[in-house]
Design an enzyme around this catalytic site. Structure first.
Site, PDB file in Angstrom:
ATOM      1  CG  ASN A 157      -1.754   1.381   1.285  1.00 48.32           C
ATOM      2  OD1 ASN A 157      -1.812   2.052   0.465  1.00 48.32           O
ATOM      3  ND2 ASN A 157      -2.328   1.232   2.557  1.00 48.32           N
ATOM      4  CE  LYS A 178      -0.145   3.261   4.816  1.00 46.50           C
ATOM      5  NZ  LYS A 178       0.038   3.326   6.481  1.00 46.50           N
ATOM      6  CD  GLU A 206      -3.203  -2.106   7.220  1.00 51.24           C
ATOM      7  OE1 GLU A 206      -2.102  -2.311   6.816  1.00 51.24           O
ATOM      8  OE2 GLU A 206      -3.943  -1.180   7.231  1.00 51.24           O
ATOM      9  N   GLY A 258       2.787   2.611  10.959  1.00 48.33           N
ATOM     10  CA  GLY A 258       3.994   3.847  10.415  1.00 48.33           C
ATOM     11  C   GLY A 258       4.568   4.196  11.899  1.00 48.33           C
ATOM     12  CB  SER A 294       5.910  -1.556  11.740  1.00 43.14           C
ATOM     13  OG  SER A 294       5.392  -0.178  11.943  1.00 43.14           O
ATOM     14  N   GLY A 306       5.229   1.191   4.542  1.00 42.64           N
ATOM     15  CA  GLY A 306       6.786   1.956   4.336  1.00 42.64           C
ATOM     16  C   GLY A 306       7.452   0.946   3.618  1.00 42.64           C
TER      17      GLY A 306
HETATM   18  P1  13P Z   1       3.503   0.586   7.484  1.00 40.61           P
HETATM   19  O1  13P Z   1       3.610  -0.754   7.019  1.00 40.61           O
HETATM   20  O2  13P Z   1       4.172   1.673   7.111  1.00 40.61           O
HETATM   21  O3  13P Z   1       3.251   0.397   9.045  1.00 40.61           O
HETATM   22  O4  13P Z   1       1.668   0.854   7.054  1.00 40.61           O
HETATM   23  C1  13P Z   1       0.916  -0.267   7.329  1.00 40.61           C
HETATM   24  C2  13P Z   1      -0.233   0.127   6.511  1.00 40.61           C
HETATM   25  O5  13P Z   1      -1.110   0.897   7.135  1.00 40.61           O
HETATM   26  C3  13P Z   1      -0.467  -0.480   5.353  1.00 40.61           C
HETATM   27  O6  13P Z   1      -1.929  -0.522   4.895  1.00 40.61           O
END
Ligand code: 13P
Length: 259
Positions: free
Chosen positions: A11, A13, A175, A181, A221, A243
């Site tokens: 993802n 984002k 999640e 994040g 994460s 990330g």
């Molecule tokens: P991170 O892997 O950056 O923590 O994000 C997780 C997320 O929200 C994936 O949709």
């Protein structure tokens, strides 16, 4: 055991413009090739911003890549006066096969309710794509120890009235908001606790065939250093990666968790 194919979903984002998307997908394809990636051992999916999707389609088609792609959100409407929205049929026309619905960031910043999330999942499925329906608790809920109940409540509210056959076709992503994040990963045992509770709830509500078919992802994460342990859990069928999906090498390494 069942034959759920693991899914590694990136993802992105609101990151990477279409030029950067081009670069990342080419790099990812190369890294996966270098790793001799077996796409039947782990499906690889990227979820770029809307503006990148056409670019990703062009590369995937031109190079005949096995990488799949999809969107981070979709409208519940088919067409019309809905400024800023993107319809499910626009996404299928671009070759999208998956859509994320109900990410915690959309629930928080755009006020999305369980009912709306369920309607988006319905529209996605009815248009021939697979919804990745997100759920997950905030830190206060986790601290209160009611996270399992909270997450099952989100899922049951969104899927109200669905048939077992339709539920069997979706992907669910757990999640925990406090792990997104933040660098703070839920432990593999935390992930397994909730993912197995989700599967047991599906078993109660829809029966064995559906419960055993639904892929449940963990997100928050997830990274190369913890993916093996997460994937070793019986009810974790993949990851929704933020990330760590923005770098070709780290995401390819995660997809290669089985090696
Ligand atoms: P991170 O892997 O950056 O923590 O994000 C997780 C997320 O929200 C994936 O949709």
């Amino acid at each position: 055991m069942t034959n759920r194919v693991p899914l590694m979903a990136g993802n992105w984002k609101m990151n990477l413009d279409h030029l950067e998307a081009n670069h990342l997908v080419q790099g990812l394809a190369m890294a996966l090739q270098d790793d001799n990636h077996d796409y039947t051992a782990c499906e690889v999916l990227v979820l770029p911003p809307f503006t990148d999707i056409r670019t990703v389609q062009t590369i995937v088609d031109a190079d005949d890549l096995d990488i799949k792609y999809g969107a981070q959100d979709v409208s519940v409407h088919d067409n019309g006066a809905y400024t800023g929205e993107v319809s499910a049929s626009m996404l299928t026309k671009l070759g999208c096969t998956y859509v994320v619905v109900g990410h915690s960031e959309r629930r928080e910043y755009h006020g999305e309710s369980d009912a709306l999330v369920g309607a988006k999942a319905r529209k996605t499925l009815d248009t021939g794509m697979i919804p990745i329906m997100c759920c997950g608790e905030a830190l206060e809920v986790r601290r209160a120890g009611t996270h399992v109940e909270f997450v099952l409540g989100q899922i049951r509210a969104a899927l109200k009235g669905w048939s077992a056959g339709d539920v069997a076709r979706i992907v669910i992503a757990y999640e925990p908001i406090w792990a997104i994040g933040t660098g703070e990963t839920a432990t593999a045992a935390d992930a397994q606790e909730v993912c197995s509770a989700i599967r047991e709830a599906l078993r109660i509500d829809y029966g064995d065939t559906t419960a055993d078919a639904v892929r449940i992802l963990y997100g928050g994460s997830a990274k190369p250093g913890n993916i093996k342990e997460l994937m070793a859990q019986a009810d974790v069928d993949g990851a929704l990666v933020g990330g760590a999906s923005l770098k070709a090498d780290s995401f390819a390494a995660m997809a290669n968790f089985y090696a």
